[in-house]
Design a protein around this motif. Structure first.
Motif, PDB file in Angstrom:
ATOM      1  N   ALA A  39     101.874 103.161   9.189  1.00 35.02           N
ATOM      2  CA  ALA A  39     102.163 103.218   7.502  1.00 35.02           C
ATOM      3  C   ALA A  39     102.182 101.524   7.210  1.00 35.02           C
ATOM      4  CB  ALA A  39     103.237 103.706   7.104  1.00 35.02           C
ATOM      5  N   TYR A  40     100.726 101.155   6.630  1.00 30.17           N
ATOM      6  CA  TYR A  40     100.625  99.745   6.273  1.00 30.17           C
ATOM      7  C   TYR A  40     101.128  99.599   5.010  1.00 30.17           C
ATOM      8  CZ  TYR A  40      98.697  98.513  10.823  1.00 30.17           C
ATOM      9  OH  TYR A  40      98.324  98.555  12.071  1.00 30.17           O
ATOM     10  N   GLY A  41     101.375  98.392   4.505  1.00 28.57           N
ATOM     11  CA  GLY A  41     101.746  98.059   3.177  1.00 28.57           C
ATOM     12  C   GLY A  41     101.605  96.430   3.266  1.00 28.57           C
ATOM     13  N   THR A  42     102.681  95.641   2.649  1.00 33.13           N
ATOM     14  CA  THR A  42     102.628  94.349   2.411  1.00 33.13           C
ATOM     15  C   THR A  42     103.381  93.821   3.510  1.00 33.13           C
ATOM     16  OG1 THR A  42     102.129  94.439  -0.197  1.00 33.13           O
ATOM     17  CG2 THR A  42     102.973  92.318   0.920  1.00 33.13           C
ATOM     18  N   ALA A  43     102.760  92.656   4.014  1.00 30.11           N
ATOM     19  CA  ALA A  43     103.684  91.963   4.938  1.00 30.11           C
ATOM     20  C   ALA A  43     103.665  90.399   4.699  1.00 30.11           C
ATOM     21  CB  ALA A  43     102.888  92.130   6.425  1.00 30.11           C
ATOM     22  N   ALA A  44     104.637  89.552   5.205  1.00 30.43           N
ATOM     23  CA  ALA A  44     104.149  88.278   4.984  1.00 30.43           C
ATOM     24  C   ALA A  44     103.706  87.497   6.210  1.00 30.43           C
ATOM     25  CB  ALA A  44     106.110  87.600   4.818  1.00 30.43           C
ATOM     26  N   PHE A  45     103.195  86.310   5.882  1.00 30.45           N
ATOM     27  CA  PHE A  45     102.462  85.714   6.998  1.00 30.45           C
ATOM     28  C   PHE A  45     102.599  84.386   6.973  1.00 30.45           C
ATOM     29  CE2 PHE A  45      99.113  84.907   3.956  1.00 30.45           C
ATOM     30  CZ  PHE A  45      98.590  83.460   4.223  1.00 30.45           C
ATOM     31  N   SER A  61     101.382  79.757   3.824  1.00 22.60           N
ATOM     32  CA  SER A  61     101.963  81.048   3.777  1.00 22.60           C
ATOM     33  C   SER A  61     101.558  81.832   2.761  1.00 22.60           C
ATOM     34  CB  SER A  61     103.534  80.950   4.131  1.00 22.60           C
ATOM     35  OG  SER A  61     103.977  80.065   2.880  1.00 22.60           O
ATOM     36  N   GLY A  62     101.959  83.123   2.742  1.00 18.49           N
ATOM     37  CA  GLY A  62     101.672  84.262   1.874  1.00 18.49           C
ATOM     38  C   GLY A  62     102.048  85.611   2.338  1.00 18.49           C
ATOM     39  N   GLU A  63     101.072  86.654   1.541  1.00 13.99           N
ATOM     40  CA  GLU A  63     101.077  88.168   2.047  1.00 13.99           C
ATOM     41  C   GLU A  63      99.820  88.616   2.453  1.00 13.99           C
ATOM     42  OE1 GLU A  63     104.265  88.932  -1.641  1.00 13.99           O
ATOM     43  OE2 GLU A  63     102.053  89.166  -1.985  1.00 13.99           O
ATOM     44  N   LEU A  64     100.001  89.521   3.092  1.00 14.29           N
ATOM     45  CA  LEU A  64      98.718  90.454   3.558  1.00 14.29           C
ATOM     46  C   LEU A  64      98.896  91.769   3.210  1.00 14.29           C
ATOM     47  CD1 LEU A  64      98.611  89.133   7.407  1.00 14.29           C
ATOM     48  CD2 LEU A  64      97.056  88.397   5.694  1.00 14.29           C
ATOM     49  N   LEU A  72      91.502  94.785   3.341  1.00 11.04           N
ATOM     50  CA  LEU A  72      92.603  93.721   3.628  1.00 11.04           C
ATOM     51  C   LEU A  72      92.276  92.676   2.617  1.00 11.04           C
ATOM     52  CD1 LEU A  72      94.060  92.440   6.040  1.00 11.04           C
ATOM     53  CD2 LEU A  72      91.947  91.690   6.949  1.00 11.04           C
ATOM     54  N   GLU A  73      93.770  92.247   2.216  1.00  9.77           N
ATOM     55  CA  GLU A  73      93.947  91.088   1.487  1.00  9.77           C
ATOM     56  C   GLU A  73      94.860  89.947   2.080  1.00  9.77           C
ATOM     57  OE1 GLU A  73      95.326  92.051  -2.768  1.00  9.77           O
ATOM     58  OE2 GLU A  73      94.195  93.666  -2.412  1.00  9.77           O
ATOM     59  N   LYS A  74      94.286  88.667   1.964  1.00 16.65           N
ATOM     60  CA  LYS A  74      95.188  87.572   2.495  1.00 16.65           C
ATOM     61  C   LYS A  74      95.335  86.673   1.068  1.00 16.65           C
ATOM     62  CE  LYS A  74      95.209  83.698   5.670  1.00 16.65           C
ATOM     63  NZ  LYS A  74      94.260  82.894   6.393  1.00 16.65           N
ATOM     64  N   ARG A  75      96.819  86.841   1.001  1.00 14.89           N
ATOM     65  CA  ARG A  75      96.980  86.101  -0.377  1.00 14.89           C
ATOM     66  C   ARG A  75      97.885  84.827  -0.003  1.00 14.89           C
ATOM     67  NH1 ARG A  75      99.858  90.806  -2.738  1.00 14.89           N
ATOM     68  NH2 ARG A  75      98.393  92.515  -2.618  1.00 14.89           N
ATOM     69  N   LEU A  84      91.678  86.042  -0.163  1.00 17.46           N
ATOM     70  CA  LEU A  84      90.710  86.483   0.494  1.00 17.46           C
ATOM     71  C   LEU A  84      90.895  88.127   0.468  1.00 17.46           C
ATOM     72  CD1 LEU A  84      90.911  83.807   1.875  1.00 17.46           C
ATOM     73  CD2 LEU A  84      89.468  84.678   3.558  1.00 17.46           C
ATOM     74  N   VAL A  85      89.778  88.645  -0.142  1.00 17.11           N
ATOM     75  CA  VAL A  85      89.728  90.239  -0.202  1.00 17.11           C
ATOM     76  C   VAL A  85      88.683  90.767   0.376  1.00 17.11           C
ATOM     77  CG1 VAL A  85      89.769  92.348  -1.926  1.00 17.11           C
ATOM     78  CG2 VAL A  85      91.077  90.248  -2.343  1.00 17.11           C
ATOM     79  N   LEU A  86      88.909  91.490   1.425  1.00 15.92           N
ATOM     80  CA  LEU A  86      87.585  92.230   2.110  1.00 15.92           C
ATOM     81  C   LEU A  86      87.847  93.595   1.692  1.00 15.92           C
ATOM     82  CD1 LEU A  86      85.308  92.082   4.077  1.00 15.92           C
ATOM     83  CD2 LEU A  86      86.961  92.549   6.103  1.00 15.92           C
TER      84      LEU A  86
END
Length: 193
Positions: A39-45, A61-64, A72-75, A84-86
């Motif tokens: 079950a995916y959601g938001t994760a920190a990177f 750093s940010g959020e996935l 897939l979003e990389k904020r 980046l939003v795919l």
């Protein structure tokens, strides 16, 4: 006493063989199934890029956010805001001053790099095998999936991608570029969905 030591050694060897058999039993199909059911959601990177022309690594750093099967979003929040939003086959790259919308089919080498992350998160083995030779190491408690490009053009950019995780969670994505540069992204799951 020597006889008892022999039994202990035999038991240790048999136990070791049993544990090795359990670890060897962990398959790519099991990993892909676990990832597909996560079950995916938001994760920190946090991401560190090692670039040969720079003296120090570049950190961000940010959020996935991953919404199966194809969003897939990389904020990136630090050091500067970028998104980046795919979504399906469309990649949108936006900063505070610019926005670019690209069809990833027009950029196959970049598409392959992005697809490695999206397909891994989705547990999509077929998508990964269209682009990469796959090698799984480890056990459910600590695994590494190594991806090596099948396409020579992609191989000119990327030599390998190593995705590490625990059970159904991706923890690290390391991308080794052909020019020697590399990036390491560490992912930390959010406490709540």
């Amino acid at each position: 006493m020597q006889r008892l030591g022999g039994r202990v050694t035999l038991i240790t060897v048999l136990l070791g063989l049993s544990l090795s058999a359990q670890a060897a039993a962990f398959t790519l199909s099991e990993l892909m199934g676990a990832l597909a059911n996560h079950a995916y959601g938001t994760a920190a990177f946090t991401e560190t890029k090692y670039i040969s022309i720079l003296d120090l690594p570049v950190e961000s750093s940010g959020e996935l956010l991953f919404i199966p099967p194809s969003h897939l979003e990389k904020r990136t929040l630090k050091p500067k805001v970028e998104t980046l939003v795919l979504d399906g086959e469309v990649l949108t790259v936006a900063s505070q001053t610019q926005k670019h919308v690209l069809q990833i089919k027009d950029y196959p080498e970049v598409a392959g790099m992005i697809e490695s992350i999206r397909a891994t998160l989705a547990g999509d083995r077929q998508a990964l095998e269209r682009l990469y030779h796959l090698n799984l190491e480890g056990s459910p408690e600590g695994w590494a999936l190594v991806l090596r490009p099948l396409d020579a053009a992609m191989g000119w950019m990327i030599t390998r991608i190593r995705v590490e995780g625990t059970r159904d969670e991706v923890r690290t994505v390391e991308i080794q570029q052909a020019d020697g540069d590399r990036s390491v992204m560490r992912v930390r799951q959010s406490a709540s969905p």
